[in-house]
Motif scaffolding. Structure first.
Motif, short mmCIF file in Angstrom:
data_model
loop_
_atom_site.label_atom_id
_atom_site.label_comp_id
_atom_site.label_asym_id
_atom_site.label_seq_id
_atom_site.Cartn_x
_atom_site.Cartn_y
_atom_site.Cartn_z
N THR A 1 51.71 34.83 77.54
CA THR A 1 52.77 34.93 76.71
C THR A 1 53.27 35.64 75.40
N LEU A 2 53.82 36.61 75.54
CA LEU A 2 53.37 37.44 74.49
C LEU A 2 54.64 36.66 72.47
N ALA A 3 54.17 37.30 72.51
CA ALA A 3 55.31 36.79 70.98
C ALA A 3 55.28 38.10 70.10
N TRP A 4 56.86 38.71 69.36
CA TRP A 4 56.14 39.23 67.89
C TRP A 4 56.32 38.19 66.47
N LEU A 5 55.96 38.08 65.68
CA LEU A 5 55.62 38.06 64.65
C LEU A 5 55.21 38.76 63.52
N ARG A 6 56.10 38.53 62.09
CA ARG A 6 56.34 39.18 60.87
C ARG A 6 55.59 38.74 59.60
N GLN A 7 55.36 40.18 58.59
CA GLN A 7 54.26 39.22 57.65
C GLN A 7 54.75 40.28 56.66
N ILE A 8 55.80 39.81 55.85
CA ILE A 8 56.64 40.05 54.05
C ILE A 8 54.76 40.13 53.14
N PRO A 9 55.03 40.94 52.01
CA PRO A 9 53.96 40.95 51.40
C PRO A 9 53.48 39.35 50.68
N GLY A 10 52.90 39.46 50.87
CA GLY A 10 52.95 38.08 49.38
C GLY A 10 53.12 36.50 50.30
N GLN A 11 54.02 36.67 51.68
CA GLN A 11 53.88 35.97 52.35
C GLN A 11 53.30 35.76 53.37
N ALA A 12 53.25 33.95 54.26
CA ALA A 12 53.12 33.93 55.54
C ALA A 12 53.36 34.75 57.19
N ARG A 13 52.55 34.50 57.50
CA ARG A 13 53.40 34.85 58.98
C ARG A 13 54.52 34.33 59.75
N GLU A 14 55.50 34.77 59.79
CA GLU A 14 56.40 33.97 60.64
C GLU A 14 56.68 34.29 62.16
N ASP B 1 64.44 41.91 56.71
CA ASP B 1 63.83 42.51 57.48
C ASP B 1 62.51 43.22 57.67
N THR B 2 62.65 44.09 56.10
CA THR B 2 61.09 44.36 55.84
C THR B 2 59.89 43.64 56.29
N ALA B 3 59.26 44.54 57.32
CA ALA B 3 57.81 43.78 56.91
C ALA B 3 56.91 44.79 58.59
N VAL B 4 55.60 43.82 58.03
CA VAL B 4 55.31 44.07 59.14
C VAL B 4 54.93 43.37 60.45
N TYR B 5 54.82 44.32 61.54
CA TYR B 5 55.59 42.66 62.96
C TYR B 5 54.37 43.53 63.06
N PHE B 6 54.03 42.16 63.87
CA PHE B 6 52.38 41.93 65.02
C PHE B 6 53.12 41.26 66.40
N CYS B 7 52.29 41.97 67.18
CA CYS B 7 52.43 41.21 68.45
C CYS B 7 51.30 40.30 69.13
N ALA B 8 51.34 38.83 69.65
CA ALA B 8 50.33 38.61 70.04
C ALA B 8 50.19 37.62 70.44
N TYR C 1 56.72 28.77 68.81
CA TYR C 1 57.24 28.61 67.16
C TYR C 1 56.27 28.84 65.27
N SER C 2 55.16 28.79 66.32
CA SER C 2 54.30 28.59 64.56
C SER C 2 52.99 29.57 65.07
N PRO C 3 52.69 30.61 64.07
CA PRO C 3 52.33 31.11 64.38
C PRO C 3 50.33 30.66 64.44
N SER C 4 49.96 29.92 63.82
CA SER C 4 48.51 29.79 64.24
C SER C 4 48.62 29.16 65.91
N SER C 5 49.38 29.10 66.42
CA SER C 5 49.19 29.19 67.87
C SER C 5 49.03 30.48 68.70
N TYR C 6 48.77 31.44 68.27
CA TYR C 6 48.68 32.64 69.03
C TYR C 6 47.26 33.03 67.81
#
Length: 123
Positions: free
Chosen positions: A33-46, A90-97, A105-110
């Motif tokens: 199971t894979l996901a896309w998450l993103r992170q805006i500078p200064g904010q937590a990944r979502e 939507d501007t952010a760094v996008y990660f797959c994990a 739905y929780s970034p800590s699950s990845y």
């Protein structure tokens, strides 16, 4: 261990579209199971969107529903995020994990994060 790599980021105007790709050189790609998450500078990944190993179940954050579509092609070890109607927020760094357990739905699950790809949406 899965090593994921993202591609496809760039600069786009508000209202435009962009496709992000994620791949990994592993025979077990289709079992993850894979996901896309993103992170805006200064904010937590979502969390943005996730997809089950076979691609039969998808999950979306409210911010992505109706605008983004996640899909995968396991024969080519590829996961895609198609983003429509992009907004400056939507501007952010996008990660797959890869999902390792817990809430989808929780970034800590990845884990097994890729290095990320920058998406910039201009107003």
């Amino acid at each position: 261990q899965v090593r994921l790599v993202e591609s496809g980021g760039g600069l786009v105007q508000a209202g435009g579209s962009l496709n992000l790709s994620c791949t990994a050189p592993t025979r077990t790609f289709g079992s993850w199971t894979l996901a896309w998450l993103r992170q805006i500078p200064g904010q937590a990944r979502e969390f943005v969107a996730g997809i089950s190993g076979a691609g039969l179940t998808t999950y979306y954050a409210d911010s992505a529903k109706g605008r983004f579509t996640i899909s995968r092609d396991n024969s080519n070890n590829m996961m895609i995020l198609h983003m429509n109607m992009l907004r400056p927020e939507d501007t952010a760094v996008y990660f797959c994990a890869g999902w390792i357990g817990g809430s989808y739905y929780s970034p800590s699950s990845y884990n097994y994060w890729g290095p990320g790809t920058q998406v910039t949406v201009s107003a």
